[in-house]
Write a protein that holds these residues in place. Structure first.
Motif, mmCIF file in Angstrom:
data_model
loop_
_atom_site.group_PDB
_atom_site.id
_atom_site.type_symbol
_atom_site.label_atom_id
_atom_site.label_comp_id
_atom_site.label_asym_id
_atom_site.label_seq_id
_atom_site.Cartn_x
_atom_site.Cartn_y
_atom_site.Cartn_z
ATOM 1 N N ALA A 250 53.394 47.740 -3.633
ATOM 2 C CA ALA A 250 54.337 46.637 -3.815
ATOM 3 C C ALA A 250 53.602 45.302 -3.892
ATOM 4 C CB ALA A 250 55.356 46.624 -2.678
ATOM 5 N N LEU A 251 52.546 45.149 -3.084
ATOM 6 C CA LEU A 251 51.748 43.918 -3.131
ATOM 7 C C LEU A 251 51.059 43.774 -4.480
ATOM 8 C CD1 LEU A 251 50.577 41.423 -1.771
ATOM 9 C CD2 LEU A 251 48.740 42.870 -0.846
ATOM 10 N N ASP A 252 50.525 44.873 -5.007
ATOM 11 C CA ASP A 252 49.881 44.835 -6.323
ATOM 12 C C ASP A 252 50.869 44.426 -7.409
ATOM 13 O OD1 ASP A 252 47.415 45.611 -5.334
ATOM 14 O OD2 ASP A 252 47.819 47.737 -5.590
ATOM 15 N N LEU A 253 52.081 44.966 -7.330
ATOM 16 C CA LEU A 253 53.094 44.623 -8.324
ATOM 17 C C LEU A 253 53.472 43.145 -8.228
ATOM 18 C CD1 LEU A 253 55.415 47.769 -8.112
ATOM 19 C CD2 LEU A 253 53.770 47.200 -9.916
ATOM 20 N N GLY A 254 53.557 42.629 -6.992
ATOM 21 C CA GLY A 254 53.852 41.209 -6.823
ATOM 22 C C GLY A 254 52.757 40.333 -7.407
ATOM 23 N N VAL A 255 51.501 40.704 -7.133
ATOM 24 C CA VAL A 255 50.370 39.955 -7.697
ATOM 25 C C VAL A 255 50.386 40.059 -9.216
ATOM 26 C CG1 VAL A 255 47.856 39.873 -7.856
ATOM 27 C CG2 VAL A 255 48.953 40.206 -5.633
ATOM 28 N N LEU A 256 50.699 41.240 -9.736
ATOM 29 C CA LEU A 256 50.736 41.452 -11.181
ATOM 30 C C LEU A 256 51.758 40.528 -11.849
ATOM 31 C CD1 LEU A 256 50.233 42.927 -13.839
ATOM 32 C CD2 LEU A 256 51.766 44.740 -13.048
ATOM 33 N N VAL A 257 52.952 40.466 -11.290
ATOM 34 C CA VAL A 257 53.996 39.623 -11.882
ATOM 35 C C VAL A 257 53.605 38.145 -11.798
ATOM 36 C CG1 VAL A 257 56.384 38.857 -11.651
ATOM 37 C CG2 VAL A 257 55.826 41.287 -11.430
ATOM 38 N N LEU A 258 53.096 37.725 -10.643
ATOM 39 C CA LEU A 258 52.733 36.322 -10.471
ATOM 40 C C LEU A 258 51.622 35.905 -11.432
ATOM 41 C CD1 LEU A 258 52.894 33.634 -8.963
ATOM 42 C CD2 LEU A 258 51.312 34.566 -7.251
ATOM 43 N N VAL A 259 50.555 36.695 -11.491
ATOM 44 C CA VAL A 259 49.424 36.354 -12.365
ATOM 45 C C VAL A 259 49.827 36.462 -13.832
ATOM 46 C CG1 VAL A 259 47.041 36.910 -12.951
ATOM 47 C CG2 VAL A 259 47.790 37.090 -10.591
ATOM 48 N N SER A 260 50.711 37.399 -14.151
ATOM 49 C CA SER A 260 51.178 37.530 -15.539
ATOM 50 C C SER A 260 51.955 36.300 -15.961
ATOM 51 C CB SER A 260 52.044 38.781 -15.691
ATOM 52 O OG SER A 260 51.296 39.957 -15.472
ATOM 53 N N VAL A 261 52.795 35.766 -15.071
ATOM 54 C CA VAL A 261 53.550 34.554 -15.395
ATOM 55 C C VAL A 261 52.606 33.379 -15.609
ATOM 56 C CG1 VAL A 261 55.200 32.872 -14.496
ATOM 57 C CG2 VAL A 261 55.650 35.316 -14.233
ATOM 58 N N LEU A 262 51.621 33.243 -14.732
ATOM 59 C CA LEU A 262 50.653 32.152 -14.889
ATOM 60 C C LEU A 262 49.836 32.315 -16.166
ATOM 61 C CD1 LEU A 262 49.390 31.837 -11.191
ATOM 62 C CD2 LEU A 262 51.032 30.374 -12.379
ATOM 63 N N SER B 293 50.634 46.098 -20.259
ATOM 64 C CA SER B 293 49.223 46.452 -20.489
ATOM 65 C C SER B 293 48.517 46.784 -19.179
ATOM 66 C CB SER B 293 48.506 45.295 -21.191
ATOM 67 O OG SER B 293 49.084 45.025 -22.431
ATOM 68 N N THR B 294 48.756 45.980 -18.158
ATOM 69 C CA THR B 294 48.097 46.223 -16.874
ATOM 70 C C THR B 294 48.581 47.520 -16.246
ATOM 71 O OG1 THR B 294 47.965 43.832 -16.568
ATOM 72 C CG2 THR B 294 47.532 45.211 -14.641
ATOM 73 N N LEU B 295 49.870 47.784 -16.328
ATOM 74 C CA LEU B 295 50.397 49.053 -15.799
ATOM 75 C C LEU B 295 49.839 50.238 -16.581
ATOM 76 C CD1 LEU B 295 54.141 48.143 -15.118
ATOM 77 C CD2 LEU B 295 52.311 48.456 -13.438
ATOM 78 N N PHE B 296 49.662 50.057 -17.890
ATOM 79 C CA PHE B 296 49.064 51.122 -18.696
ATOM 80 C C PHE B 296 47.625 51.393 -18.270
ATOM 81 C CE2 PHE B 296 46.246 51.944 -22.338
ATOM 82 C CZ PHE B 296 46.684 53.213 -22.689
ATOM 83 N N ILE B 297 46.865 50.340 -18.050
ATOM 84 C CA ILE B 297 45.469 50.518 -17.622
ATOM 85 C C ILE B 297 45.409 51.177 -16.243
ATOM 86 C CG2 ILE B 297 43.363 49.270 -16.996
ATOM 87 C CD1 ILE B 297 44.112 47.215 -19.134
ATOM 88 N N ALA B 298 46.306 50.773 -15.339
ATOM 89 C CA ALA B 298 46.342 51.381 -14.011
ATOM 90 C C ALA B 298 46.655 52.866 -14.114
ATOM 91 C CB ALA B 298 47.379 50.673 -13.141
ATOM 92 N N ARG C 55 45.159 54.663 -10.971
ATOM 93 C CA ARG C 55 45.208 53.726 -9.850
ATOM 94 C C ARG C 55 46.660 53.522 -9.414
ATOM 95 N NH1 ARG C 55 43.344 48.519 -8.259
ATOM 96 N NH2 ARG C 55 44.811 47.806 -6.669
ATOM 97 N N PRO C 56 47.042 53.918 -8.199
ATOM 98 C CA PRO C 56 48.405 53.662 -7.719
ATOM 99 C C PRO C 56 48.614 52.166 -7.477
ATOM 100 C CG PRO C 56 47.071 54.590 -5.961
ATOM 101 C CD PRO C 56 46.215 54.642 -7.194
ATOM 102 N N MET C 57 49.829 51.712 -7.742
ATOM 103 C CA MET C 57 50.165 50.300 -7.593
ATOM 104 C C MET C 57 51.113 50.140 -6.409
ATOM 105 S SD MET C 57 48.586 48.640 -10.079
ATOM 106 C CE MET C 57 49.510 47.166 -10.470
#
Length: 238
Positions: free
Chosen positions: A158-170, A144-149, A154-156
């Motif tokens: 590597a740091l954004d992808l890391g934050v995305l995975v971490l926050v998604s897990v939480l 969903s977040t990648l779809f919205i980006a 909005r380009p993502m």
């Protein structure tokens, strides 16, 4: 005396499991009625606009479930088809009810009675895996977040992808016991960390959530079974 008590409790457990299956028999019909109501309210336009997202999420869900069943097949030492047969009831219940907790008796039955894993460990680990291993929700949050980006160009990094995975897990941990609007709203929390607008996308995500919810629950159920199978000792073949 302890043997008699154990037998009585086992009888009650089997009766509750059978009753749960009977209660769930009309659920697919109820689900179709709910989907019809959703389409009647929103129309087909939002679903058509979100077709690409829905197809992508369903493909990701299918890939995750395929990998999970391959792991179960390897741990149980049985053909892939046997695993699919054992997981058929948990999968169907997950799709029909959108509630992973409802699937726990079917998960225990499939892992113990059909795949021959130890009952004591399976009954202990299945509730834990359902509560803690929210793979379906995590996959949904990421997609969903990648779809919205992509929707907002909005380009993502590597740091954004890391934050995305971490926050998604939480957020996946936080989504235990949640469904519908609450689950979709958690995507907004993830978007806030990435400074992505969410308000307009929320309406679109809600329009297709009945379909995505089925896949979320099915992925969580099948991946939880794979986690239990990977922890339990391999069945002893006689």
């Amino acid at each position: 005396m302890s043997g008699g008590l154990h037998q009585a409790l086992e009888t009650v457990y089997q009766a509750c499991q059978t009753l749960t299956r009977w209660v769930n028999l009309p659920v697919p019909f109820v689900l179709v009625c709910m989907a019809a109501s959703q389409v009647a309210q929103t129309g087909l336009q939002p679903i058509a606009a979100m077709g690409g997202f829905v197809i992508l999420f369903l493909l990701v869900s299918g890939l995750l479930m395929g990998m999970a069943m391959a792991l179960i097949s390897r741990r149980a030492g049985v053909p892939y088809g046997a695993v699919m047969a054992a997981m058929r009831e948990p999968f169907a219940l997950g799709v029909a009810t959108n509630n992973s907790a409802t699937c726990m008796p079917a998960m225990v039955s499939g892992l113990v009675e059909q795949l021959q894993f130890a009952r004591a460990r399976v009954e202990l680990l299945v509730p834990l895996s359902i509560s803690l291993l929210r793979v379906g929700a995590v996959a949904y949050f990421v997609c969903s977040t990648l779809f919205i980006a992509a929707l907002y160009g909005r380009p993502m990094s590597a740091l954004d992808l890391g934050v995305l995975v971490l926050v998604s897990v939480l957020s996946g941990f936080a989504s235990a016991g949640m469904a519908g609007v609450v689950t979709v709203s958690l995507v907004g929390t993830i978007c806030n960390y990435l400074t992505l607008p969410f308000e307009a996308a929320f309406i679109l995500l809600m329009a297709v959530d009945p379909i995505c919810a089925m896949a979320r629950t099915a992925v969580t159920v099948i991946c939880s079974c794979a986690a239990v199978a990977s922890i339990c000792a391999a069945p002893v073949k006689l």
